[in-house]
Design a protein around this motif. Structure first.
Motif: not given
Lengths: 725, 157
Positions: A94-104, A64-67
């Motif tokens: 939901s805002w809480e389920q969103i996780v951000c990462e830098h793109a390659p 349930n994580k949105v990356r």
């Protein structure tokens, strides 16, 4: 000459998003991409073409994580939060389920349309990602809905998505529940997506949205400085004390005898020391005895350089804009206003001194750092080691500030790292510049001298203006030269002066491009750092000469500029411009400037105490179109005001006989909390497409302060940093 | 030579030169990377730790001087004030790039531990040794006031 050449909107509008593709089965559930390249239409017909890659911004995993992959560098300006906001909005996550990462690093997938490269700059991250990321979110939502409709055998139209839950009647499923099935659904055509109207927004424009670049309050966020790889060595370098110097000879025997020192390399323009830790490498560096050949180096002092510039602005330069016959009118003018402005070299002095981690092995390089210019750096590294860009991978981590410095057009510190790492195949090398290395390495904001002359008609309005600028080009010799230098004019030196917002019928705008051996580059807000100052101080001077109120005078010359007029009227109200009575010895100043698609006005109150002044209060109005994250918009304005104020009050790099005089914070006097005024930022309400906010508030503060000082004292200060004596 | 350092309540032995600054002992040898390197001259405050409760620039404090002291890094900041400051930094959305913020949090916590209700002037005096090029000063000030409220609420309760 097209004065709007630098308006990113042209590029932005020209770049069309035409299709979406999914790459399912990658093991992380739903992967969705948006290809923005010009070959997109072809790709749609030939999905199997191995040369065409898919972009990927959103992935949803069964847990349930949105990356969300972020294509811009997070160095404090908020792209993590802003781009995630756009995706969450249309995805109904939901805002809480969103996780951000830098793109390659991957130029085909992650180009910022406004820049035409994978890069971060021009205050373009949100402006350029606003539609793309919403479309990416909407497309993922469509696939989740289709999966739910198939599972429940119901009409997709009847399905509701909210806060990360997909529901129909009494049935609900989380995104994670549907992730695998959704990945099998057809990818919707971009034309089929309907985006929300502003009245439906739940995230965009919302005040209380926690930032996604977490870990900066407790030391857990990872910066380049914190990267440690197995077997890694730390490199320090000694650069030539003068720009352009080369190593003639050196004695490393003492350094090499120190415990923990592994290697000393002659890098031609530097000597590098590698040790197991930074302190050892730093001590060893200080033990080196180096003879420099600086026969080709820059030996001048900044005083001489600026004196030469002052002479240049007394004679005509290369015309950047000619309208009417300003020169003739000025030659015969009875009442001529003239001011000469001076701007020093500026060091960006971002808090994290430049650094980079690289492992080079044969024709492959792996880099880890706060990369701001992926396309540029990847290509430069590939060229250096003689390989294809596919063999150069870049992992991006948070960057400790940048203010322009990290997007070096020559990849200076990145290539220095790779050159060192090339000597030690397979061994990770972390190059760590000291603060002194960082400041002395140049790539400063160039020094400039401007001369502005104008004549006023009987009503006090300017009828003719002549503007001359002298200074180095930041674009010369860079990949951007073709776009940025037009008929010998580096337009980035002239932005805001060519195509003046104020109506002046006769205009002569000229540039002297100088040849100085100091490496220079852009600084937050680029040419506006100097052009806004002379434009806004000079217009204030003209208002004073005309006996007019500075705000009314500006409005009278902005009849054709609705946005600047709107912002001036807005700030007049917020600052109670026409009714405020200040204490004795105080002055109030105003400035307005448009850059990166946005307009910012600032009203500043200063108090005067003898030869000192104190900036007491700043009221800012920013017009950024839709404020995707209002709190970040305000934070960016506050921060940009602080940086601009730092330049107004103290920042200045000088050289004596080619040797840099300021190399750390004891001599380079940056703004500290005790000089930070109260700042109020007001956002002009708008639902127009978002425009930039990382930079546009930067160049407005210094002229507003100078104008406030003039209001209080009658003294028109025209040199930065500002000094009453 | 071996040095014994007490960091976040734990004893660490390091066989290094005595002039090694505490900052680099912690970062490079103990792998606690929350404390940052910004200037190396005690000018910017990014390296601030608590040494016997006092906010200290550790880029110029050698481990021979740090021996025998109670050292707290951002990783070990678990006091009431420390927790309140860390939470206030989130609530006031203080950080931008974040690089200086460990040092800001350490300086702010030391301030609040000695003065739980600082005036603006006292905040400025305590915090002007910590540079933030992103210019988050207004929010640092707000964050300290928020944390002060939280600490005082706890004390009253």
């Amino acid at each position: 000459m097209n004065p709007d050449r630098f308006n990113y909107k042209e590029n932005f509008v020209a770049s069309r998003r035409s299709f979406l593709k999914a790459s399912a089965g990658s093991g992380v559930g739903l992967m969705l991409g948006l290809n923005l390249s010009s070959s997109a239409a072809d790709a749609q017909q030939s999905n199997s073409d191995p040369l065409l890659e898919y972009n990927a911004f959103v992935s949803i995993s069964p847990d349930n994580k949105v990356r969300v992959l972020i294509r811009n560098l997070e160095m404090g300006q908020g792209p993590y939060t802003g781009l995630a906001t756009c995706i969450a909005e249309e995805l109904d996550a939901s805002w809480e389920q969103i996780v951000c990462e830098h793109a390659p690093a991957n130029t085909e997938k992650y180009t910022t349309p406004a820049l035409g490269a994978q890069a971060t700059g021009g205050s373009s991250a949100i402006a350029s990602g606003y539609l793309d990321m919403r479309q990416a979110g909407a497309a993922a939502r469509t696939m989740l809905v289709a999966a739910a409709a198939a599972r429940w055998n119901v009409d997709a139209q009847e399905i509701v998505v909210s806060e990360g839950l997909v529901s129909h009647g009494s049935r609900t499923a989380s995104f994670g529940d549907l992730a695998v099935e959704a990945a099998q659904q057809p990818v919707p055509a971009i034309e089929s997506l309907s985006l929300k109207s502003p009245s439906q927004f739940k995230f965009i424009g919302k005040e209380e949205l926690a930032r996604k670049d977490a870990g900066k309050n407790d030391g857990t966020a990872t910066f380049t400085q914190d990267v440690k790889l197995p077997g890694m060595l730390t490199a320090t370098v000694v650069h030539s004390p003068r720009f352009g110097g080369r190593v003639q000879s050196f004695d490393a025997s003492e350094a090499l005898a120190m415990r923990g020192v592994e290697h000393v390399f002659n890098m031609d323009t530097a000597v590098a020391v590698l040790a197991k830790d930074y302190w050892t490498a730093l001590k060893a560096k200080k033990a080196l005895k180096i003879e420099w050949d600086d026969s080709d180096a820059e030996h001048r002092s900044t005083g001489n350089i600026l004196a030469a510039y002052r002479e240049l602005v007394e004679v005509p330069g290369t015309a950047a804009e000619t309208a009417g016959d300003a020169d003739a009118l000025l030659a015969n003018a009875a009442d001529k206003q003239e001011l000469v402005f001076e701007f020093p070299f500026l060091s960006h002095a971002q808090m994290e001194p430049l650094n980079c981690v690289a492992v080079v092995n044969g024709n492959k390089a792996e880099l880890t750092y706060g990369c701001q210019s992926h396309t540029q750096d990847q290509a430069a590294v590939a060229a250096l080691i003689g390989t294809d860009i596919k063999n150069v991978t870049i992992k991006t981590v948070f960057a400790g500030g940048g203010f322009g410095r990290r997007a070096n057009p020559h990849s200076d510190y990145v290539l220095e790292t790779v050159r060192i790492a090339q000597r030690l195949p397979g061994i990770p090398v972390k190059l760590v510049w000291s603060r002194e290395d960082d400041m002395e390495a140049g790539y400063w904001r160039p020094a400039y001298v401007h001369k502005l002359s104008a004549s006023l008609d009987n009503s006090g309005k300017p009828e003719a203006i002549q503007i001359r600028v002298a200074g180095q080009s930041i674009m010369e010799g860079t990949q951007l030269a073709d776009r940025a230098i037009i008929n010998g004019i580096d337009m980035s030196s002239m932005e805001g002066l060519v195509g003046l917002t104020y109506e002046v019928p006769n205009r002569q705008v000229e540039l002297h491009t100088t040849d100085v051996g100091v490496p220079v580059q852009w600084f937050r807000s680029v040419g506006n750092t100097h052009t806004a100052f002379s434009k806004e101080v000079f217009i204030d001077q003209l208002a004073a000469a005309a006996g007019a109120d500075p705000l009314e005078y500006r409005l009278s010359l902005l009849a054709g500029n609705e946005k600047e007029s709107e912002v001036l009227n807005f700030i007049a109200q917020k600052a109670d411009w026409f009714n405020t009575v200040l204490p004795d010895g105080w002055g109030r100043g105003l400035a307005i400037h448009s850059s990166f698609g946005s307009t910012v006005a600032q009203v500043v109150d200063v108090s005067i105490d003898g030869n000192d002044f104190t900036v007491q209060r700043v009221i800012a109005a920013v017009h950024v179109g839709t404020a995707v994250n209002p709190d970040i918009v305000r934070a960016q304005a506050e921060g940009a005001i602080a940086l601009g104020l730092s330049s107004a009050l103290g920042d200045e790099v000088t050289m004596t006989d080619g040797i840099v005089d300021q190399n750390n914070f004891h001599t380079y006097q940056v703004l500290r909390m005790n000089k930070m005024p109260d700042v109020e930022v007001h956002i002009v309400p708008s639902d127009a497409h978002p425009t930039g906010i990382g930079e546009p508030a930067t160049p407005v503060i210094a002229p507003a302060v100078a104008n406030a000082i003039a209001a209080a004292t009658g003294k028109r200060l025209t040199r930065l940093p500002l000094r009453l004596v | 030579m071996a040095y014994r350092l007490k960091i976040n309540g734990e004893i660490h032995e390091l066989d290094v030169e005595g002039d090694l600054p505490l900052l680099w002992a912690v970062r490079d040898y103990l792998n606690l990377t929350g404390s940052k390197f910004g200037c190396g001259l005690a000018q910017c405050g990014a390296c601030t730790m608590h040494v016997d409760g006092v906010a200290t620039r550790t880029c110029v404090l050698s481990i021979s001087q740090a021996e025998g002291k109670e050292i707290t890094t951002i990783e070990g900041l678990t006091s009431v004030a420390g927790k309140a400051v860390k939470q206030a930094w989130v609530d006031a959305q203080v950080p931008q790039c974040g690089y200086c913020q460990s040092g800001q949090v350490m300086s702010a916590t030391a301030l609040l531990e000695s003065n739980s209700n600082p005036t603006d002037a006292e905040i400025e005096a305590a915090m002007s040794g910590n540079i933030c090029r992103c210019g988050t000063y207004s929010r640092i000030k707000s964050g300290i006031k928020l944390a002060a409220q939280a600490i005082n609420a706890v004390e009253v309760a």
